[in-house]
Design an enzyme around this catalytic site. Structure first.
Site, short mmCIF file in Angstrom:
data_model
loop_
_atom_site.label_atom_id
_atom_site.label_comp_id
_atom_site.label_asym_id
_atom_site.label_seq_id
_atom_site.Cartn_x
_atom_site.Cartn_y
_atom_site.Cartn_z
N ASP A 90 0.79 -1.22 0.00
CA ASP A 90 0.00 0.00 0.00
C ASP A 90 0.83 1.28 0.00
O ASP A 90 0.29 2.37 0.18
CB ASP A 90 -0.98 -0.01 1.17
CG ASP A 90 -2.17 -0.92 0.90
OD1 ASP A 90 -2.64 -0.94 -0.25
OD2 ASP A 90 -2.61 -1.63 1.82
N ASP A 148 -7.18 -5.32 -4.90
CA ASP A 148 -6.89 -3.92 -4.54
C ASP A 148 -5.52 -3.47 -5.07
O ASP A 148 -5.30 -2.30 -5.38
CB ASP A 148 -6.87 -3.72 -3.02
CG ASP A 148 -7.91 -4.53 -2.26
OD1 ASP A 148 -8.23 -5.65 -2.68
OD2 ASP A 148 -8.36 -4.05 -1.20
#
Length: 362
Positions: A90, A148
């Site tokens: 991330d 994601d």
């Protein structure tokens, strides 16, 4: 009225700014306090830490207001250290949305340097045998990749095109190709997680929704797929990415309820929670996708994006400034783990803002 909605976002951003406990605590999700809502905050390293600052960059772009850009600049300093974090995929969300977006707006060379360092950190999570960037840190013998992660690839593609190593581009292509093969189903729906054997590259298991619940199609995962493959096409112009984005978009749109805001899972019972963040992400991705397809599809995608944003802009989904500092109500963080259910999420507000700005330029 887009300008009215953006004024509302600005009001909520101001309320949030005034409520910040410090410049190193970042809005994540709301939590109830009596009849009101307040932000729960995360530190740098929480995957959502950059979305509020990125919203401020967006507001500074719209309102030409240096106060917003100086606030964004002060907020992202606490996130700077994430440029060297090799323990999470991330860094794309955390650094590209703060320093990367900041660079695009200000041309500050220091921001560019941080963004390129973050891309290098993300590249260390690439496994040549699997051909993917590792998402969650997995136990021995496993290698987890979640849908994601398609969004984090933008950091690699952007870096490769802006002074970073060319191999970053190749890693992102390999990852996206494997997601088409292993994560996207023939009907255009997506698995959430693919578990690979890190030594052979073979698929061990696929899961449909977060936390491995079988069955269903996770709505936000499908939104990430639409947006992620649209980004992939933007940087590479590979038709297979455009085709995949179209398949995912068609699935998403055809499975929406009458008010165009999905339940957290497309197969969830209708007494379970909506996810306004999935609608906001999908709307922003569809607006981008609409510029790469034929006129008929373009109209379909713009109509869908407009319908979602119209619903999100109604009293049913907009937060009440008297009781909440957030933008959108009725979002779902993770239903299977009973986390952040029917709350406001910082990234829902960010993508709603981004989508409105894109719409205003149409």
């Amino acid at each position: 009225d887009i300008s009215k909605q953006l004024d509302f976002v600005q009001t909520q951003a101001e309320t949030t700014w005034k409520g910040l406990p410090s410049l190193t605590r970042y809005p994540d999700a709301t939590e109830p306090v009596g009849d009101d809502w307040q932000w729960h905050y995360v530190s740098a390293g929480g995957w959502t830490c950059g979305f509020y600052a990125s919203m401020l960059w967006k507001l500074s772009e719209v309102y030409k207001n240096s106060a917003w850009s100086s606030r964004a600049a002060s907020l992202i300093e606490g996130i700077r250290k994430i440029e060297n974090d090799t323990g999470t995929h991330d860094v794309g969300f955390m650094v590209f949305y703060t320093f990367g977006h900041g660079y695009l707006l200000t041309q500050n060379e220091d921001y560019k340097k941080v963004t390129l360092t973050a891309a290098k950190s993300l590249s260390t999570r690439y496994n040549k045998v699997v051909g993917c960037i590792e998402s969650w840190n997995a136990p021995k013998g496993h290698f987890y990749v979640i849908i994601d992660n398609m969004m984090n690839l933008e950091l690699l593609w952007w870096a490769a095109a802006n002074g970073g190593e060319s191999v970053f581009h190749d890693m992102a292509v390999s990852h996206a190709d494997n997601m088409i093969r292993d994560c996207i189903k023939p009907d255009g729906s997506s698995y959430h997680l693919v578990d690979y054997d890190p030594d052979t590259g073979k698929v061990i298991k696929k899961s449909n929704t977060p936390q491995g619940k079988t069955g269903g199609v996770w709505a936000r995962g499908e939104a990430w797929a639409i947006y992620g493959f649209t980004i992939a096409y933007k940087y590479t112009k590979f038709e297979r990415y455009l085709d995949t984005a179209i398949k995912c978009a068609n699935y998403f749109i055809s499975h929406l309820p009458p008010d165009h805001v999905p339940y957290w899972d497309f197969f969830a019972p209708h007494n379970e929670s909506r996810d306004s963040s999935a609608a906001a992400i999908a709307a922003s991705g569809l607006i981008d996708l609409s510029q790469y397809v034929n006129a008929t599809l373009s109209a379909t995608y713009m109509n869908a994006a407009n319908a979602m944003l119209s619903s999100l802009s109604s009293e049913a989904y907009l937060a009440d400034p008297k009781t909440s500092p957030a933008v959108l109500l009725h979002a779902t963080g993770s239903y299977p783990s009973n986390s952040d259910i029917d709350v406001s999420l910082s990234y829902g507000g960010y993508y709603y803002t981004e989508a409105l700005i894109k719409l205003s330029k149409k």
